[in-house]
Scaffold this motif. Structure first.
Motif, PDB file in Angstrom:
ATOM      1  N   GLY A  40       0.778  -0.990   0.007  1.00  0.00           N
ATOM      2  CA  GLY A  40       0.019  -0.161   0.023  1.00  0.00           C
ATOM      3  C   GLY A  40       0.834   1.128  -0.074  1.00  0.00           C
ATOM      4  N   PRO A  41       0.748   1.884   0.960  1.00  0.00           N
ATOM      5  CA  PRO A  41       1.690   3.348   1.209  1.00  0.00           C
ATOM      6  C   PRO A  41       2.851   2.965   0.786  1.00  0.00           C
ATOM      7  CG  PRO A  41      -0.040   3.262   2.912  1.00  0.00           C
ATOM      8  CD  PRO A  41      -0.067   1.804   2.239  1.00  0.00           C
ATOM      9  N   ARG A  42       3.554   2.041   1.311  1.00  0.00           N
ATOM     10  CA  ARG A  42       5.050   1.794   1.073  1.00  0.00           C
ATOM     11  C   ARG A  42       5.383   1.741  -0.375  1.00  0.00           C
ATOM     12  NH1 ARG A  42       8.508  -2.457   0.017  1.00  0.00           N
ATOM     13  NH2 ARG A  42      10.324  -2.489   1.217  1.00  0.00           N
ATOM     14  N   MET A  43       4.348   1.366  -1.366  1.00  0.00           N
ATOM     15  CA  MET A  43       4.551   1.299  -2.682  1.00  0.00           C
ATOM     16  C   MET A  43       3.950   2.661  -3.416  1.00  0.00           C
ATOM     17  SD  MET A  43       4.368  -2.524  -4.015  1.00  0.00           S
ATOM     18  CE  MET A  43       4.430  -2.016  -5.739  1.00  0.00           C
ATOM     19  N   GLY A  44       3.414   3.535  -2.880  1.00  0.00           N
ATOM     20  CA  GLY A  44       2.868   4.729  -3.170  1.00  0.00           C
ATOM     21  C   GLY A  44       1.388   4.518  -3.596  1.00  0.00           C
ATOM     22  N   ARG A  45       0.779   3.349  -3.036  1.00  0.00           N
ATOM     23  CA  ARG A  45      -0.802   3.278  -3.266  1.00  0.00           C
ATOM     24  C   ARG A  45      -1.368   3.959  -2.016  1.00  0.00           C
ATOM     25  NH1 ARG A  45      -2.553  -2.118  -3.642  1.00  0.00           N
ATOM     26  NH2 ARG A  45      -4.372  -1.479  -4.933  1.00  0.00           N
ATOM     27  N   SER A  46      -2.427   4.433  -2.149  1.00  0.00           N
ATOM     28  CA  SER A  46      -3.204   4.922  -0.862  1.00  0.00           C
ATOM     29  C   SER A  46      -3.975   4.024  -0.121  1.00  0.00           C
ATOM     30  CB  SER A  46      -4.143   6.196  -1.345  1.00  0.00           C
ATOM     31  OG  SER A  46      -5.012   5.709  -2.048  1.00  0.00           O
ATOM     32  N   LEU A  47      -4.336   4.235   0.985  1.00  0.00           N
ATOM     33  CA  LEU A  47      -5.098   3.257   1.890  1.00  0.00           C
ATOM     34  C   LEU A  47      -6.277   3.174   1.198  1.00  0.00           C
ATOM     35  CD1 LEU A  47      -4.197   4.084   5.578  1.00  0.00           C
ATOM     36  CD2 LEU A  47      -3.412   2.084   4.237  1.00  0.00           C
ATOM     37  N   ALA A  48      -6.881   4.148   0.575  1.00  0.00           N
ATOM     38  CA  ALA A  48      -8.261   4.132  -0.099  1.00  0.00           C
ATOM     39  C   ALA A  48      -8.223   3.044  -1.271  1.00  0.00           C
ATOM     40  CB  ALA A  48      -8.685   5.309  -0.659  1.00  0.00           C
ATOM     41  N   GLU A  49      -7.066   3.233  -2.001  1.00  0.00           N
ATOM     42  CA  GLU A  49      -6.967   2.036  -3.067  1.00  0.00           C
ATOM     43  C   GLU A  49      -6.699   0.748  -2.764  1.00  0.00           C
ATOM     44  OE1 GLU A  49      -4.118   3.863  -6.617  1.00  0.00           O
ATOM     45  OE2 GLU A  49      -3.469   4.332  -4.648  1.00  0.00           O
ATOM     46  N   VAL A  50      -6.202   0.381  -1.697  1.00  0.00           N
ATOM     47  CA  VAL A  50      -6.021  -0.844  -0.908  1.00  0.00           C
ATOM     48  C   VAL A  50      -7.305  -1.349  -0.350  1.00  0.00           C
ATOM     49  CG1 VAL A  50      -4.669  -2.277   0.577  1.00  0.00           C
ATOM     50  CG2 VAL A  50      -3.509  -0.456  -0.306  1.00  0.00           C
ATOM     51  N   SER A  51      -7.950  -0.232   0.057  1.00  0.00           N
ATOM     52  CA  SER A  51      -9.477  -0.772   0.659  1.00  0.00           C
ATOM     53  C   SER A  51     -10.311  -1.053  -0.478  1.00  0.00           C
ATOM     54  CB  SER A  51      -9.903   0.520   1.637  1.00  0.00           C
ATOM     55  OG  SER A  51      -9.261   0.956   2.782  1.00  0.00           O
ATOM     56  N   THR A  52     -10.205  -0.357  -1.477  1.00  0.00           N
ATOM     57  CA  THR A  52     -11.000  -0.681  -2.737  1.00  0.00           C
ATOM     58  C   THR A  52     -10.581  -2.172  -3.183  1.00  0.00           C
ATOM     59  OG1 THR A  52     -10.963   1.549  -3.566  1.00  0.00           O
ATOM     60  CG2 THR A  52     -11.674  -0.061  -5.168  1.00  0.00           C
ATOM     61  N   SER A  53      -9.414  -2.582  -3.235  1.00  0.00           N
ATOM     62  CA  SER A  53      -9.080  -4.076  -3.540  1.00  0.00           C
ATOM     63  C   SER A  53      -9.889  -4.791  -2.772  1.00  0.00           C
ATOM     64  CB  SER A  53      -7.729  -4.168  -3.404  1.00  0.00           C
ATOM     65  OG  SER A  53      -6.988  -3.242  -4.332  1.00  0.00           O
ATOM     66  N   CYS A  54      -9.827  -4.679  -1.397  1.00  0.00           N
ATOM     67  CA  CYS A  54     -10.368  -5.760  -0.352  1.00  0.00           C
ATOM     68  C   CYS A  54     -11.883  -5.725  -0.528  1.00  0.00           C
ATOM     69  CB  CYS A  54     -10.163  -4.978   1.047  1.00  0.00           C
ATOM     70  SG  CYS A  54      -8.281  -5.338   1.452  1.00  0.00           S
ATOM     71  N   LYS A  55     -12.544  -4.351  -0.887  1.00  0.00           N
ATOM     72  CA  LYS A  55     -14.000  -4.512  -1.088  1.00  0.00           C
ATOM     73  C   LYS A  55     -14.419  -5.036  -2.152  1.00  0.00           C
ATOM     74  CE  LYS A  55     -17.725  -1.287  -2.123  1.00  0.00           C
ATOM     75  NZ  LYS A  55     -18.174   0.363  -2.482  1.00  0.00           N
ATOM     76  N   GLU A  56     -13.562  -5.060  -3.407  1.00  0.00           N
ATOM     77  CA  GLU A  56     -14.100  -5.578  -4.758  1.00  0.00           C
ATOM     78  C   GLU A  56     -13.805  -7.496  -4.339  1.00  0.00           C
ATOM     79  OE1 GLU A  56     -11.709  -3.970  -7.663  1.00  0.00           O
ATOM     80  OE2 GLU A  56     -13.020  -2.092  -7.871  1.00  0.00           O
ATOM     81  N   ALA A  57     -12.708  -7.547  -3.620  1.00  0.00           N
ATOM     82  CA  ALA A  57     -12.384  -9.073  -3.563  1.00  0.00           C
ATOM     83  C   ALA A  57     -13.621  -9.516  -2.816  1.00  0.00           C
ATOM     84  CB  ALA A  57     -11.126  -9.415  -2.710  1.00  0.00           C
ATOM     85  N   ALA A  58     -14.105  -8.754  -1.638  1.00  0.00           N
ATOM     86  CA  ALA A  58     -15.481  -9.518  -0.758  1.00  0.00           C
ATOM     87  C   ALA A  58     -16.580  -9.513  -1.580  1.00  0.00           C
ATOM     88  CB  ALA A  58     -15.723  -8.325   0.255  1.00  0.00           C
ATOM     89  N   GLN A  59     -16.896  -8.558  -2.467  1.00  0.00           N
ATOM     90  CA  GLN A  59     -17.945  -8.655  -3.362  1.00  0.00           C
ATOM     91  C   GLN A  59     -18.029  -9.813  -4.243  1.00  0.00           C
ATOM     92  OE1 GLN A  59     -17.790  -4.731  -5.265  1.00  0.00           O
ATOM     93  NE2 GLN A  59     -19.125  -3.595  -3.700  1.00  0.00           N
ATOM     94  N   ALA A  60     -16.729 -10.172  -4.792  1.00  0.00           N
ATOM     95  CA  ALA A  60     -16.644 -11.273  -5.652  1.00  0.00           C
ATOM     96  C   ALA A  60     -16.829 -12.383  -5.025  1.00  0.00           C
ATOM     97  CB  ALA A  60     -15.272 -11.146  -6.406  1.00  0.00           C
ATOM     98  N   MET A  61     -16.815 -12.385  -3.714  1.00  0.00           N
ATOM     99  CA  MET A  61     -16.761 -13.658  -2.822  1.00  0.00           C
ATOM    100  C   MET A  61     -18.297 -13.909  -2.413  1.00  0.00           C
ATOM    101  SD  MET A  61     -13.924 -15.031  -2.718  1.00  0.00           S
ATOM    102  CE  MET A  61     -14.391 -16.409  -1.816  1.00  0.00           C
ATOM    103  N   ALA A  62     -19.114 -12.927  -2.542  1.00  0.00           N
ATOM    104  CA  ALA A  62     -20.356 -13.134  -2.027  1.00  0.00           C
ATOM    105  C   ALA A  62     -21.101 -14.414  -2.309  1.00  0.00           C
ATOM    106  CB  ALA A  62     -21.307 -11.671  -2.104  1.00  0.00           C
ATOM    107  N   MET A  63     -21.402 -14.539  -3.478  1.00  0.00           N
ATOM    108  CA  MET A  63     -22.103 -15.443  -4.010  1.00  0.00           C
ATOM    109  C   MET A  63     -21.300 -16.930  -3.977  1.00  0.00           C
ATOM    110  SD  MET A  63     -24.853 -16.921  -5.550  1.00  0.00           S
ATOM    111  CE  MET A  63     -25.480 -15.303  -5.641  1.00  0.00           C
ATOM    112  N   ILE A  64     -20.057 -16.980  -4.066  1.00  0.00           N
ATOM    113  CA  ILE A  64     -19.159 -18.048  -3.480  1.00  0.00           C
ATOM    114  C   ILE A  64     -19.686 -18.601  -2.277  1.00  0.00           C
ATOM    115  CG2 ILE A  64     -17.024 -19.340  -3.471  1.00  0.00           C
ATOM    116  CD1 ILE A  64     -15.922 -17.267  -5.530  1.00  0.00           C
ATOM    117  N   LEU A  65     -19.757 -17.552  -1.405  1.00  0.00           N
ATOM    118  CA  LEU A  65     -19.918 -18.012   0.202  1.00  0.00           C
ATOM    119  C   LEU A  65     -21.207 -18.434   0.305  1.00  0.00           C
ATOM    120  CD1 LEU A  65     -17.839 -15.220   2.017  1.00  0.00           C
ATOM    121  CD2 LEU A  65     -17.369 -17.421   1.993  1.00  0.00           C
TER     122      LEU A  65
END
Length: 445
Positions: free
Chosen positions: A280-305
Motif C-alpha cells: 500500500g503506502p510503501r509502494m505509493g498506493r493510498s489506503l483508499a486504493e488498498v481498501s477498494t481492492s479488499c472491497k472488490e474481493a469481498a463482493q466477488a466472494m459473496a455468491m461463492i460463500l
C-alpha cells in the motif's frame, strides 16, 4: 430407503440447476427442504437445521475465504502475484508450470486446510493463466488435486487426526507412512487429469473480481523477496503451530500464543495487515486504493460463500435425517477385510453426506472393533478411512461448490472434473494402503 433419498435429491438438484437454470444457492436450499420433509424432520425444526448447517459451514470458511481473497486481491493489484508467477515461469518454463503448481501445493498443503491453501495459491494460478494464456484448468486443476490429496490423506488435517485419536494411532507415524501414498498418487493424478480429453474440452474463464486485470511492468512490481514473504507468511504461521502441536503436547502461554497466531483466520488477518503495509503506502498506493481492492474481493466472494453455505445446509439435513446411522447399521455385519471395510464405509458415507469429516469419524467408529486382534497397524487403518473419505465429491460437498465457483464451471463439468479425480485418488489410496500393510508386515515394523 435413505440412499434412494440421497440419489433422488442429487438428481433433483442437477435438474434444477442445469435444466431450469436455478441459482445454486436457491436450488440447494430447496432440495434441502425437500429432503428434510421426506426424512421426517419436523416442519418447525427445518429452519433451525438449515441455519445450523449454514452456520457451521460459513463459520468454518467465511473468515478463511474472505481474508484469503482480500490478501490475494491486494497482492494481485500491487503486482506481487505477477512477480511470483513470473519467477515460477523463469525457473520452470511454461512446459513445467504444472509441476511447479503441484510442488507448491503439496508443500503448503501438508499442514494447511484445503480451503486455506487454495485461497493463498489460487491468485498465483490465475496470474499464470493470464500471463501464459493457458487454459484455467491446465494450471489450476493440478493445484486443487494436490491440495485435496494432502488435506484428505494426512494429519494434522482434521479428519485423519480425529481418526488417529479413535484408533490410538501415532499421528507422526501416520503422517510419515501417508506421505509414501499421498505424494505419488496426488502427483500422478494432478499431472494426468488436465491431459484427459474430457477435461481439455473445458475452457472456463477466471471469475471476475478475484484477480487484477492489469499487466505490470517490471519496475512497477514489488521485489520477489517481499512478494514471496507475504505469500508464505500464513504458511509459516499455520505450519509452525501444527508442528509445535505435534512436537509438544504440553500447556503454557507460549504454546497458546503459537496456536493463536497459527489459527487460519488470525494468520490470514495478520497477513492482510502486512500486505496492506507492504503493497500500500510503501509502494505509493493510498489506503483508499488498498481498501477498494479488499472491497472488490469481498463482493466477488459473496455468491461463492452463499453457495458454500447452502451446501452446508444440504449436508446437515442429510446428517440430521439419520442417513449416517442407517449406513452404519447396514455395514455393521459385513465380513470383509477391515482395511477394505473401513475404506468402503468412509466412501459410502462421503457419497451420502458430502462431509469428509463426518464420513471418517463415523467410519472409524464402525471399524474400531475390527482393529482389535486383527494384527493390522493402527496407522494403516487411519489411512484406509482417510483415503475413503475423499471419494465421490459431488453436490452435497461444500468443497465441491468452492471448486466449481472458483474455476467458473457448470455443475456437470464440475462433476466430471472433481468427482472423477477424487474417486480415482481414493481408489489409488486404497491400493497404496493395502501394499503398505504388506510391506510393514514383511519388515516386521
Amino acid at each position: 430407503m435413505p440412499l434412494v433419498v440421497v440419489a433422488v435429491s442429487v438428481l433433483a438438484l442437477l435438474f434444477l440447476m442445469t435444466k431450469l437454470r436455478l441459482n445454486g444457492f436457491a436450488a440447494l436450499l430447496l432440495v434441502a427442504v425437500g429432503v428434510a420433509l421426506v426424512q421426517g424432520i419436523g416442519l418447525e425444526e427445518i429452519p433451525d437445521v438449515l441455519a445450523e448447517g449454514i452456520g457451521d459451514q460459513i463459520g468454518d470458511t467465511m473468515l478463511t475465504i474472505g481474508l484469503g481473497a482480500m490478501v490475494g486481491r491486494v497482492m494481485g493489484d500491487s503486482g506481487a502475484a505477477q512477480r511470483i508467477a513470473g519467477r515460477l515461469l523463469d525457473l520452470c518454463g511454461p512446459r513445467w508450470v504444472q509441476v511447479a503448481m503441484v510442488l507448491s501445493a503439496m508443500l503448503i498443503g501438508v499442514t494447511m486446510f484445503y480451503e486455506v491453501a487454495f485461497v493463498i495459491i489460487v491468485p498465483v494460478a490465475f496470474t499464470l493463466v493470464r500471463v501464459t494464456r493457458s487454459n484455467l484448468l491446465w494450471v489450476g486443476l493440478p493445484m486443487s488435486i494436490a491440495l485435496s490429496t494432502m488435506h484428505s490423506f494426512l494429519p494434522p488435517h482434521p479428519g485423519p487426526t480425529a481418526v488417529a485419536a479413535t484408533f490410538h494411532a501415532s499421528v507422526g507415524l501416520t503422517l510419515f507412512y501417508g506421505l509414501f501414498i499421498a505424494v505419488p498418487a496426488g502427483a500422478l493424478i494432478a499431472l494426468l487429469w488436465p491431459r484427459l480429453p474430457f477435461i481439455r474440452r473445458m475452457n472456463p474463464t477466471i471469475p471476475k473480481g478475484l484477480v487484477s486485470e492489469r499487466v505490470f511492468e517490471d519496475e512497477d512490481m514489488p521485489g520477489m523477496g517481499l512478494s514471496l514473504g507475504v505469500a508464505l507468511l500464513p504458511v509459516v504461521l499455520i505450519a509452525g503451530a501444527a508442528v509445535t502441536d505435534l512436537a509438544d503436547s504440553g500447556d503454557g502461554p507460549v504454546l497458546h500464543f503459537v496456536a493463536f497466531i497459527g489459527s487460519a483466520p488470525i494468520a490470514l488477518l495478520l497477513t492482510l495487515l502486512v500486505a496492506i503495509w507492504a503493497f500500500g503506502p510503501r509502494m505509493g498506493r493510498s489506503l483508499a486504493e488498498v481498501s477498494t481492492s479488499c472491497k472488490e474481493a469481498a463482493q466477488a466472494m459473496a455468491m461463492i460463500l452463499l453457495v458454500i453455505g447452502a451446501g452446508g445446509a444440504f449436508k446437515n439435513v442429510l446428517v440430521e435425517g439419520g442417513i449416517s446411522d442407517y449406513i452404519k447399521d447396514t455395514t455393521d455385519g459385513w465380513s470383509i477385510s477391515p482395511i477394505i471395510l473401513a475404506w468402503l464405509i468412509a466412501a459410502i458415507l462421503r457419497v451420502a453426506l458430502g462431509s469428509a469429516t463426518v464420513a471418517v469419524v463415523t467410519a472409524s467408529g464402525v471399524a474400531l472393533p475390527l482393529l482389535a486382534g486383527s494384527g493390522i497397524h493402527a496407522e494403516v487403518m487411519v489411512l484406509a478411512v482417510s483415503c475413503g473419505s475423499i471419494a465421490f465429491s459431488h453436490v452435497n460437498d461444500p468443497g465441491f461448490w468452492m471448486f466449481k465457483e472458483y474455476f467458473n464451471l457448470s455443475v456437470i463439468d464440475a462433476i466430471k472434473a472433481r468427482t472423477s479425480y477424487t474417486t480415482v485418488l481414493a481408489i489409488l489410496g486404497l491400493g497404496g494402503v493395502l501394499v503398505l500393510e504388506q510391506v510393514l508386515d514383511v519388515l516386521k515394523v
